[in-house]
Design a protein around this motif. Structure first.
Motif, mmCIF file in Angstrom:
data_model
loop_
_atom_site.group_PDB
_atom_site.id
_atom_site.type_symbol
_atom_site.label_atom_id
_atom_site.label_comp_id
_atom_site.label_asym_id
_atom_site.label_seq_id
_atom_site.Cartn_x
_atom_site.Cartn_y
_atom_site.Cartn_z
ATOM 1 N N VAL A 50 0.873 -1.173 0.000
ATOM 2 C CA VAL A 50 0.000 0.000 0.000
ATOM 3 C C VAL A 50 0.911 1.224 0.000
ATOM 4 N N ALA A 51 0.850 1.994 -1.083
ATOM 5 C CA ALA A 51 1.667 3.197 -1.232
ATOM 6 C C ALA A 51 1.063 4.317 -0.377
ATOM 7 N N GLU A 52 1.885 4.884 0.520
ATOM 8 C CA GLU A 52 1.418 5.930 1.441
ATOM 9 C C GLU A 52 0.812 7.131 0.722
ATOM 10 N N HIS A 53 1.455 7.550 -0.342
ATOM 11 C CA HIS A 53 1.054 8.775 -1.026
ATOM 12 C C HIS A 53 0.474 8.494 -2.408
ATOM 13 N N GLY A 54 -0.058 7.294 -2.566
ATOM 14 C CA GLY A 54 -0.760 6.929 -3.785
ATOM 15 C C GLY A 54 0.060 7.084 -5.044
ATOM 16 N N SER A 55 -0.574 7.624 -6.076
ATOM 17 C CA SER A 55 0.106 7.768 -7.367
ATOM 18 C C SER A 55 1.152 8.873 -7.338
ATOM 19 N N GLY A 56 1.313 9.555 -6.214
ATOM 20 C CA GLY A 56 2.372 10.550 -6.064
ATOM 21 C C GLY A 56 3.728 9.935 -5.730
ATOM 22 N N CYS A 57 3.720 8.656 -5.311
ATOM 23 C CA CYS A 57 4.985 7.967 -4.994
ATOM 24 C C CYS A 57 5.765 7.707 -6.281
ATOM 25 N N ALA A 58 7.056 7.969 -6.233
ATOM 26 C CA ALA A 58 7.896 7.768 -7.422
ATOM 27 C C ALA A 58 7.849 6.325 -7.891
ATOM 28 N N TYR A 59 7.873 5.365 -6.961
ATOM 29 C CA TYR A 59 7.870 3.973 -7.396
ATOM 30 C C TYR A 59 6.549 3.587 -8.049
ATOM 31 N N VAL A 60 5.454 4.205 -7.647
ATOM 32 C CA VAL A 60 4.162 3.942 -8.279
ATOM 33 C C VAL A 60 4.162 4.517 -9.695
ATOM 34 N N LYS A 61 4.694 5.711 -9.858
ATOM 35 C CA LYS A 61 4.803 6.298 -11.201
ATOM 36 C C LYS A 61 5.658 5.413 -12.097
ATOM 37 N N ASN A 62 6.749 4.880 -11.544
ATOM 38 C CA ASN A 62 7.633 4.004 -12.324
ATOM 39 C C ASN A 62 6.923 2.726 -12.751
ATOM 40 N N LEU A 63 6.222 2.077 -11.826
ATOM 41 C CA LEU A 63 5.585 0.813 -12.193
ATOM 42 C C LEU A 63 4.369 1.019 -13.080
ATOM 43 N N MET A 64 3.782 2.214 -13.046
ATOM 44 C CA MET A 64 2.696 2.501 -13.985
ATOM 45 C C MET A 64 3.248 2.650 -15.403
ATOM 46 N N ALA A 65 4.476 3.166 -15.514
ATOM 47 C CA ALA A 65 5.112 3.299 -16.824
ATOM 48 C C ALA A 65 5.612 1.951 -17.337
ATOM 49 N N ASP A 66 6.099 1.108 -16.438
ATOM 50 C CA ASP A 66 6.590 -0.230 -16.793
ATOM 51 C C ASP A 66 6.263 -1.162 -15.628
ATOM 52 N N PRO A 67 5.225 -1.987 -15.765
ATOM 53 C CA PRO A 67 4.779 -2.826 -14.652
ATOM 54 C C PRO A 67 5.680 -4.022 -14.328
ATOM 55 N N SER A 68 6.700 -4.263 -15.122
ATOM 56 C CA SER A 68 7.628 -5.355 -14.820
ATOM 57 C C SER A 68 8.519 -4.932 -13.665
ATOM 58 N N VAL A 69 8.468 -5.679 -12.572
ATOM 59 C CA VAL A 69 9.230 -5.338 -11.374
ATOM 60 C C VAL A 69 9.929 -6.585 -10.842
ATOM 61 N N ARG A 70 10.806 -6.353 -9.873
ATOM 62 C CA ARG A 70 11.378 -7.439 -9.078
ATOM 63 C C ARG A 70 11.152 -7.066 -7.621
ATOM 64 N N VAL A 71 10.941 -8.086 -6.793
ATOM 65 C CA VAL A 71 10.735 -7.864 -5.364
ATOM 66 C C VAL A 71 11.647 -8.812 -4.604
ATOM 67 N N LYS A 72 12.425 -8.262 -3.689
ATOM 68 C CA LYS A 72 13.248 -9.105 -2.822
ATOM 69 C C LYS A 72 12.485 -9.297 -1.526
ATOM 70 N N ILE A 73 11.967 -10.502 -1.352
ATOM 71 C CA ILE A 73 11.234 -10.862 -0.147
ATOM 72 C C ILE A 73 12.158 -11.762 0.652
ATOM 73 N N ARG A 74 12.479 -11.300 1.836
ATOM 74 C CA ARG A 74 13.498 -11.933 2.673
ATOM 75 C C ARG A 74 14.813 -11.990 1.907
ATOM 76 N N ARG A 75 15.298 -13.145 1.545
ATOM 77 C CA ARG A 75 16.612 -13.219 0.883
ATOM 78 C C ARG A 75 16.523 -13.611 -0.580
#
Length: 134
Positions: A57-82
């Protein structure tokens, strides 16, 4: 003041802990592609695997830089634990972000509850983001 503290103190410290695999389970490292530069951007986020997807849950909604980035390119990587996971992110404005954040907190124990206090104090326009992991 809060933005400055997050950008220059909290995020770099959390990012280092996450890279080393030392952060609590509530936190993950979200890697997006910069919408202008095309460079990889890594942002510490609080989230949990719920309903076969990783939710943030993005604190500042679509104002978050990472949200703007993933809206432009939804391919992401997530490091969960290790471990790194490739995935595809979708912004879910129809989802109840406050209820979703409550479920994330419940899934993450006392660290999630502690982070939830800061989240509630700082959040302006919460927005749910679903990341379907490959």
């Amino acid at each position: 003041m809060q933005h400055w503290a997050e950008k220059y103190v909290l995020n770099p410290t959390a990012r280092l802990g996450l890279r080393l695999g030392l952060a609590p389970r509530h936190f993950a490292l979200l890697e997006t592609k910069g919408r202008r530069t095309g460079r990889r951007r890594q942002t510490p986020v609080g989230g949990a695997v719920l309903e076969e997807a990783f939710w943030v849950v993005a604190e500042h909604g679509s104002g978050c830089a990472y949200v703007k980035n993933l809206m432009a390119d939804p391919s992401v990587r997530v490091k969960i634990r290790r471990r790194w996971h490739a995935g595809r992110a979708t912004v879910r404005p129809e989802d109840d972000a406050v209820a979703r954040h409550r479920r994330i907190i419940e899934a993450n124990g006392w660290v999630g509850r502690a982070d939830g206090v800061f989240f509630r104090a700082a959040a302006t326009t919460p927005l749910s983001v679903r990341i379907d992991l490959d």
